[in-house]
Motif scaffolding. Structure first.
Motif, PDB file in Angstrom:
ATOM      1  N   TRP A 181     -38.732  35.691 -63.742  1.00 16.70           N
ATOM      2  CA  TRP A 181     -39.840  36.428 -63.136  1.00 16.70           C
ATOM      3  C   TRP A 181     -41.115  36.265 -63.971  1.00 16.70           C
ATOM      4  O   TRP A 181     -42.200  36.028 -63.427  1.00 16.70           O
ATOM      5  CB  TRP A 181     -39.470  37.898 -63.020  1.00 16.70           C
ATOM      6  CG  TRP A 181     -40.568  38.742 -62.431  1.00 16.70           C
ATOM      7  CD1 TRP A 181     -40.903  38.866 -61.105  1.00 16.70           C
ATOM      8  CD2 TRP A 181     -41.499  39.545 -63.168  1.00 16.70           C
ATOM      9  NE1 TRP A 181     -41.979  39.706 -60.980  1.00 16.70           N
ATOM     10  CE2 TRP A 181     -42.365  40.136 -62.221  1.00 16.70           C
ATOM     11  CE3 TRP A 181     -41.674  39.816 -64.511  1.00 16.70           C
ATOM     12  CZ2 TRP A 181     -43.380  40.992 -62.598  1.00 16.70           C
ATOM     13  CZ3 TRP A 181     -42.691  40.669 -64.895  1.00 16.70           C
ATOM     14  CH2 TRP A 181     -43.535  41.249 -63.938  1.00 16.70           C
ATOM     15  N   GLN A 223     -42.409  32.615 -63.514  1.00 17.37           N
ATOM     16  CA  GLN A 223     -43.072  32.413 -62.223  1.00 17.37           C
ATOM     17  C   GLN A 223     -44.411  33.139 -62.168  1.00 17.37           C
ATOM     18  O   GLN A 223     -45.382  32.639 -61.586  1.00 17.37           O
ATOM     19  CB  GLN A 223     -42.165  32.887 -61.091  1.00 17.37           C
ATOM     20  CG  GLN A 223     -40.931  32.009 -60.897  1.00 17.37           C
ATOM     21  CD  GLN A 223     -40.001  32.563 -59.834  1.00 17.37           C
ATOM     22  OE1 GLN A 223     -40.052  33.745 -59.504  1.00 17.37           O
ATOM     23  NE2 GLN A 223     -39.139  31.715 -59.310  1.00 17.37           N
ATOM     24  N   GLN A 258     -32.938  36.695 -64.738  1.00 18.06           N
ATOM     25  CA  GLN A 258     -33.907  37.029 -63.694  1.00 18.06           C
ATOM     26  C   GLN A 258     -35.222  37.504 -64.302  1.00 18.06           C
ATOM     27  O   GLN A 258     -36.304  37.190 -63.794  1.00 18.06           O
ATOM     28  CB  GLN A 258     -33.321  38.103 -62.779  1.00 18.06           C
ATOM     29  CG  GLN A 258     -32.191  37.602 -61.893  1.00 18.06           C
ATOM     30  CD  GLN A 258     -31.551  38.716 -61.090  1.00 18.06           C
ATOM     31  OE1 GLN A 258     -31.841  39.898 -61.306  1.00 18.06           O
ATOM     32  NE2 GLN A 258     -30.674  38.349 -60.151  1.00 18.06           N
ATOM     33  N   ARG A 280     -33.635  28.562 -61.594  1.00 17.83           N
ATOM     34  CA  ARG A 280     -33.722  29.572 -62.633  1.00 17.83           C
ATOM     35  C   ARG A 280     -32.853  29.250 -63.840  1.00 17.83           C
ATOM     36  O   ARG A 280     -33.304  29.238 -64.952  1.00 17.83           O
ATOM     37  CB  ARG A 280     -33.319  30.937 -62.063  1.00 17.83           C
ATOM     38  CG  ARG A 280     -34.156  31.423 -60.910  1.00 17.83           C
ATOM     39  CD  ARG A 280     -33.863  32.882 -60.650  1.00 17.83           C
ATOM     40  NE  ARG A 280     -32.427  33.152 -60.566  1.00 17.83           N
ATOM     41  CZ  ARG A 280     -31.725  33.119 -59.435  1.00 17.83           C
ATOM     42  NH1 ARG A 280     -32.331  32.800 -58.306  1.00 17.83           N
ATOM     43  NH2 ARG A 280     -30.449  33.399 -59.434  1.00 17.83           N
TER      44      ARG A 280
END
Length: 730
Positions: free
Chosen positions: A344, A347, A340, A654
């Motif tokens: 993050w 992105q 994650q 992801r």
């Protein structure tokens, strides 16, 4: 009073204080130079624990000059003014080497002109088995090396009723003695203070060569300008194996040996007998053993269960199941957090920036970096389990049990150590085969060790298993994914032992060999040592394999993002023309454009060239690219497919699993079916691990014959096995 105090003190704190008091007038070492200290001792004497206590995380692993034997060094802050380089030498029982590992010790200690020659040595001795351990010490003392005796495991000695008069023993041996318990750090401070002093050679000698040897010894001594007779005697014993001697030097010693009728083997045997006679006299006056326990030691009771012909194997496989379950279950949460975090960042960059360099960063660097970082929890867990098994003493019992199986397939009993080590990494595992004296047994062990699934294959295994194996319980306690992972490891193990059997029949090995191993006592693991092992292994994965993975990911992104001439523009034009005719949605049009541009890129052309050969295995050109790049390191497979399937795809996908699950075949169906995934898994079980493995096999066998045969055999075995799996299950 001092004697009574010392005997009743199992930690030896009082003795340490008296030793330091006796050294009060010994001057400290110069501040200007870094003291070089060698740690040497018998196996299982606590040398590794002492090394970790002295150096902490300030360690590095390299090779001894001229050979591929591991050389662990570290920096220790002895006092506020003094630092030392600590060299951790391989464990040995004697200065007469029987393996390449032990040979590096003599090469180091015999060459006074070497820039690696130590200022002095710290000899670790197991206080509970002091008689056997002192043989090595007396040899080192007779070489005239300044030494400190680290009398380790004082707590174990006390439990066994061994009482040692430290000061009397120190007087008899002629060197400072520091009683200690290296696992708990007891005695480390006192040892550091002694190590910071300017120590002289031992004040006692323990063996005198016979008068009949003196003419030969003196000629060798003066010819090579040696500082004592015993070192000259070792030149006569081992001149053929001493690497730093020139051919003329060896010829000179050979002539003297022949002239004086010197026979090394009987002389070594007589020397050992004489030394033990002297050691017995010393211990008679300094050591008392009280047998307060009438019952069998608890280690032997535990061994009756853990090494049992039935229960021992069941317990071992239970431990393996637990280990592989943990690799999946316990690692899932930190892996998700890492994933994650990388997503993050990816992105965030894509949202705020645009351009070719941004695409390089997100689809190349970050995709490759994510393929490295996400597997840190699994690597850490695997080595945590291995470190705990070694620290407790259980791994030695596993080696003993597996010896019973190995011999039935023609492997030397000592082959068990490389095979078990191969689960971590094939490179040090192959190097550990040096302890096998028989050449054919050693070659067979080196040949089959890469079939054991190393930790580098874990990323490949976990990605594909998570893709096609349901996350379901088995028998209420096991996870089906963990069972599949265990099955892959067993598949590699059975391939190794049956390959060894076949090679044994081809080489016609008939020589008998023996497997001798000393069982360490069971102990609670020292968690500091476990932590150091985990950190060192993770660092090696991130900074060694990680550099390769990220570099190849960047190269792949370039190859996948550019093509010859205007091939990519033509591919986009074709898709847009077809999209207008077929009325594709904008989202599907973008997907088709990305796919066609990737296929027309340099990477696509490269993969297309390879595709006909791997199509029968169920693989396409994208997998072909990953197969080639992962030969640099097996972990690179994940970084490669992460990069290949990142180019032009939706940033919301992801994980690698999501990217693979979204891949479609020509009919619009999921590409990674169970048949394809298991075909790929089987290929990676059997295929040669990496270039580093081939390189170390070349070094160990002194030629290209065996590494090339190994590469051809494992590649052929992988191809045929993968072909059978895919054709049966497609």
């Amino acid at each position: 009073m001092a004697r009574a105090t010392l005997i009743s003190d199992p930690t030896g704190a009082a003795a340490s204080a008296l030793t330091l008091e006796a050294l009060r007038d010994v001057p400290p070492r110069s501040h200007r130079e870094l003291t070089r200290i060698a740690l040497i001792g018998n196996p299982n004497s606590g040398k590794s624990s002492l090394f970790n206590q002295l150096t902490g995380l300030n360690q590095k692993v390299g090779n001894f000059p001229g050979v591929t034997v591991d050389r662990k060094t570290g920096i220790s802050q002895l006092t506020a003014q003094h630092r030392a380089e600590i060299i951790d030498l391989p464990g040995t029982y004697s200065l007469y080497p029987k393996s390449l590992d032990e040979k590096v010790i003599t090469d180091l200690l015999y060459d006074q002109a070497s820039d690696q020659y130590p200022d002095f040595v710290v000899v670790t001795v197991d206080a509970s088995n002091i008689r056997r351990n002192l043989l090595l010490f007396t040899q080192l003392a007779d070489l005239g090396l300044p030494a400190v005796l680290a009398l380790n495991m004082m707590d174990v000695a006390a439990q066994h009723g061994v009482q040692i008069d430290i000061m009397a023993l120190q007087q008899e041996l002629g060197v400072p003695i520091i009683p200690m318990n290296a696992r708990n750090g007891v005695g480390i401070a006192a040892l550091k203070i002694v190590m910071s002093r300017q120590l002289g050679p031992p004040t006692r000698s323990f063996y005198e060569p016979g008068d009949d040897l003196l003419p030969m010894i003196r000629q060798i001594r003066y010819y090579f300008n040696l500082h004592n007779d015993y070192l000259a005697l070792h030149y006569a014993h081992q001149f053929r194996q001493i690497s730093f001697l020139t051919p003329d030097d060896k010829a000179y010693i050979g002539e003297l040996v022949e002239k004086y009728g010197f026979q090394a083997t009987p002389r070594q045997a007589q020397e050992t007998i004489d030394r033990y006679a002297r050691i017995n006299d010393i211990l008679l006056n300094t050591v008392t053993v009280t047998r307060t326990e009438k019952n069998e030691p608890y280690s032997n009771k535990i061994d009756k269960v853990l090494t049992h012909k039935v229960w021992g194997y069941l317990i071992f496989f239970g431990v393996l199941f637990m280990m592989f379950q943990a690799v999946f279950a316990w690692a899932s949460y930190p892996m998700e957090l890492i994933d994650q975090g990388v997503t993050w960042i990816n992105q965030l960059v894509q949202t705020n920036f645009d351009g070719p360099l941004v695409n390089l960063l997100t689809e190349g660097v970050l995709a490759g970096l994510g393929g490295v970082l996400i597997f840190i929890p699994q690597i850490a867990l695997l080595f945590a389990f291995i470190a705990v098994l070694e620290e407790t003493g259980y791994m030695a019992r596993v080696t003993f049990m597996m010896d019973r199986i190995m011999r039935k397939f023609g492997l030397n009993g000592k082959s068990v150590v490389p095979l078990i080590s191969g689960v971590a990494c094939a490179v040090p595992a192959i190097m550990s085969a040096r302890t096998i004296e028989n050449w054919k047994d050693r070659i067979i062990t080196i040949f089959v060790t890469p079939l054991m699934s190393c930790s580098a294959r874990i990323p490949v295994y976990t990605v594909l298993i998570a893709l096609v194996v349901p996350d379901e319980p088995v028998l209420g306690i096991f996870n089906l994914q963990g069972v599949a992972l265990m099955g892959l490891y067993l598949l590699g193990f059975f391939a190794a032992i049956f390959s060894a059997l076949a090679l044994k029949l081809l080489l016609r090995t008939e020589n008998k060999s023996y497997f001798i191993m000393e069982f360490p006592v069971y102990r609670w693991p020292r968690w500091k040592n476990v932590g150091i092992t985990i950190v060192e292994k993770v660092k090696a994965f991130v900074f060694q394999a990680g550099k390769v993975i990220v570099a190849i990911s960047v190269i792949l992104w370039v190859l996948a993002s550019y093509g010859p001439g205007n091939a990519l523009e033509q591919a986009e034009a074709r898709v847009r023309a077809t999209a207008a005719e077929q009325r594709y949605t904008p989202e599907y049009t973008d997907i088709r454009i990305a796919s066609e541009k990737l296929e027309s890129s340099y990477a696509g052309l490269f993969g297309r060239t390879l595709e006909p050969a791997i199509r029968p295995l169920g693989f396409d050109w994208k997998i072909g690219i990953a197969l080639i790049t992962s030969f640099a390191a097996r972990e690179v497979f994940v970084g490669t497919i992460s990069t290949i399937y990142s180019v032009g795809q939706d940033a919301d996908m992801r994980t690698v699993q999501q990217k693979l699950a979204a891949e479609k075949d020509d009919n619009g169906q999921p590409f990674f079916t169970p048949a394809r995934a298991f075909s790929l898994l089987v290929f990676y079980v059997f295929a040669m691990q990496c270039m580093s493995t081939l390189a170390v096999v070349y070094r160990e066998t002194k030629g290209w014959k065996w590494p090339l045969l190994q590469l051809l055999y494992m590649t052929g075995l992988a191809y045929v096995s993968s072909l059978i799996v895919y054709q049966l299950f497609k």
